[in-house]
Design a protein around this motif. Structure first.
Motif, short mmCIF file in Angstrom:
data_model
loop_
_atom_site.label_atom_id
_atom_site.label_comp_id
_atom_site.label_asym_id
_atom_site.label_seq_id
_atom_site.Cartn_x
_atom_site.Cartn_y
_atom_site.Cartn_z
N ASP A 198 53.46 44.84 44.40
CA ASP A 198 54.60 43.94 44.65
C ASP A 198 54.28 42.71 45.48
O ASP A 198 55.17 42.14 46.13
N TYR A 199 53.05 42.25 45.46
CA TYR A 199 52.73 40.97 46.10
C TYR A 199 53.15 39.84 45.17
O TYR A 199 53.06 39.96 43.94
N ARG A 200 53.57 38.72 45.76
CA ARG A 200 53.70 37.48 45.01
C ARG A 200 52.28 36.96 44.84
O ARG A 200 51.46 37.09 45.75
N LEU A 201 52.00 36.31 43.71
CA LEU A 201 50.62 35.93 43.42
C LEU A 201 50.51 34.48 42.99
O LEU A 201 51.34 33.97 42.23
N VAL A 202 49.45 33.85 43.48
CA VAL A 202 49.08 32.49 43.07
C VAL A 202 47.60 32.56 42.72
O VAL A 202 46.80 33.12 43.46
N VAL A 203 47.22 31.98 41.58
CA VAL A 203 45.82 31.90 41.18
C VAL A 203 45.42 30.44 41.18
O VAL A 203 46.08 29.60 40.54
N LEU A 204 44.36 30.13 41.90
CA LEU A 204 43.84 28.76 41.97
C LEU A 204 42.83 28.57 40.84
O LEU A 204 41.68 29.01 40.94
N SER A 205 43.26 27.94 39.77
CA SER A 205 42.47 27.86 38.54
C SER A 205 41.10 27.24 38.73
O SER A 205 40.12 27.68 38.11
N ASP A 206 40.99 26.22 39.56
CA ASP A 206 39.70 25.55 39.74
C ASP A 206 38.89 26.14 40.90
O ASP A 206 37.83 25.63 41.24
N ALA A 207 39.37 27.24 41.45
CA ALA A 207 38.58 28.00 42.44
C ALA A 207 38.26 29.38 41.88
O ALA A 207 37.99 30.32 42.61
N CYS A 208 38.32 29.47 40.54
CA CYS A 208 37.93 30.67 39.80
C CYS A 208 36.97 30.24 38.70
O CYS A 208 37.06 29.11 38.21
N ALA A 209 36.09 31.13 38.31
CA ALA A 209 35.17 30.81 37.22
C ALA A 209 34.72 32.10 36.56
O ALA A 209 34.81 33.18 37.14
N ASP A 210 34.24 31.94 35.35
CA ASP A 210 33.75 33.08 34.57
C ASP A 210 32.58 32.61 33.72
O ASP A 210 32.52 31.44 33.34
N ARG A 211 31.70 33.51 33.42
CA ARG A 211 30.56 33.16 32.55
C ARG A 211 31.02 32.79 31.15
O ARG A 211 30.36 32.04 30.45
N GLU A 212 32.15 33.33 30.75
CA GLU A 212 32.70 33.05 29.42
C GLU A 212 33.86 32.08 29.54
O GLU A 212 34.95 32.45 29.99
N ALA A 213 33.66 30.84 29.15
CA ALA A 213 34.67 29.80 29.29
C ALA A 213 35.97 30.15 28.55
O ALA A 213 37.06 29.90 29.05
N GLU A 214 35.85 30.72 27.36
CA GLU A 214 37.04 31.05 26.58
C GLU A 214 37.84 32.19 27.24
O GLU A 214 39.06 32.16 27.27
N VAL A 215 37.16 33.16 27.77
CA VAL A 215 37.85 34.25 28.49
C VAL A 215 38.57 33.69 29.70
O VAL A 215 39.73 34.02 29.96
N HIS A 216 37.91 32.81 30.44
CA HIS A 216 38.51 32.15 31.59
C HIS A 216 39.78 31.41 31.18
O HIS A 216 40.83 31.56 31.82
N ARG A 217 39.70 30.65 30.12
CA ARG A 217 40.85 29.87 29.64
C ARG A 217 42.01 30.78 29.24
O ARG A 217 43.15 30.55 29.65
N VAL A 218 41.73 31.81 28.47
CA VAL A 218 42.80 32.71 28.00
C VAL A 218 43.48 33.41 29.17
O VAL A 218 44.70 33.52 29.22
N LEU A 219 42.69 33.88 30.13
CA LEU A 219 43.28 34.53 31.29
C LEU A 219 44.19 33.58 32.06
O LEU A 219 45.31 33.93 32.42
N LEU A 220 43.71 32.36 32.32
CA LEU A 220 44.49 31.40 33.09
C LEU A 220 45.73 30.90 32.36
O LEU A 220 46.78 30.68 32.97
N GLU A 221 45.63 30.72 31.05
CA GLU A 221 46.73 30.14 30.29
C GLU A 221 47.69 31.16 29.70
O GLU A 221 48.88 30.86 29.54
N LYS A 222 47.21 32.35 29.39
CA LYS A 222 48.05 33.30 28.65
C LYS A 222 48.35 34.59 29.42
O LYS A 222 49.45 35.11 29.33
N VAL A 223 47.38 35.12 30.15
CA VAL A 223 47.55 36.42 30.79
C VAL A 223 48.11 36.30 32.20
O VAL A 223 49.13 36.90 32.53
N PHE A 224 47.47 35.54 33.05
CA PHE A 224 47.87 35.46 34.46
C PHE A 224 49.29 34.93 34.67
O PHE A 224 49.99 35.41 35.56
N PRO A 225 49.76 33.94 33.89
CA PRO A 225 51.11 33.42 34.13
C PRO A 225 52.22 34.46 34.01
O PRO A 225 53.33 34.24 34.48
#
Length: 190
Positions: free
Chosen positions: A144-171
């Motif tokens: 039950d924490y409120r959450l904020v993800v800093l997109s440009d302070a996160c990275a992944d070896r797989e650019a597409e996985v990073h994009r999908v998580l930030l744009e589709k899953v995390f929101p």
């Protein structure tokens, strides 16, 4: 008694992981996030993954077994590869939490540190987006924490996985924003 407050979790920004990723932009983003949090008197909690010599925390059936099996002693507590990256360096008053699995909560005392800080919002930055950030976000949402993800302070070896998580899953469970936009909402402490 003080009001609950946000806490910035800077996760897995340790030498071995940062150097393996080879992305200076995420290190710069993390540095800006840490500076903004400090300026606004938001606690920064550092998270790193490390094990005891001989890896007694890792069973043969663990997903970590292959990783640590090839790492020699590079994933142990005192190895330089598990130290927080020198470009970020925690201050003496900022706790460093050691975890034993992917989520920042698992095998660590993070819950105790957050409770003492009266945290109600977690601001997430880390490497990797599909590892520590995803696992911590899911567990924190269940807590039950409120959450904020800093997109440009996160990275992944797989650019597409990073994009999908930030744009589709995390929101679905978090506000996803940039460091600059988040910092712009903060009030600088006197």
């Amino acid at each position: 008694m003080t009001d609950p407050r946000p806490v910035l979790l800077a996760m897995d920004f340790q030498h071995g992981i940062v150097e393996r990723l080879g992305d200076d932009a995420v290190l710069a983003g993390a540095r800006k996030a840490v500076e903004a949090a400090r300026a606004a008197s938001i606690p920064v909690v550092w998270v790193r993954v490390a094990f005891r010599p001989g890896y007694p925390e890792v069973s043969a059936s663990s997903s970590f077994a292959g990783l640590v099996g090839s790492a020699g002693d590079a994933m142990t507590m005192d190895h330089p590869a598990t130290a927080i990256h020198a470009a970020l360096g925690p201050r003496e008053d900022e706790p460093v939490v050691v975890k034993r699995r992917i989520s920042a909560f698992t095998g660590s005392d993070l819950a105790v540190v957050l409770r003492a800080a009266r945290a109600d919002t977690l601001v997430l930055a880390g490497i990797s987006t599909s590892g520590v950030v995803l696992s911590t976000l899911r567990q924190a949402a269940d807590l039950d924490y409120r959450l904020v993800v800093l997109s440009d302070a996160c990275a992944d070896r797989e650019a597409e996985v990073h994009r999908v998580l930030l744009e589709k899953v995390f929101p679905r469970q978090a506000e996803v924003t940039t460091v600059a936009d988040w910092a712009g909402t903060l009030t600088t402490a006197p």
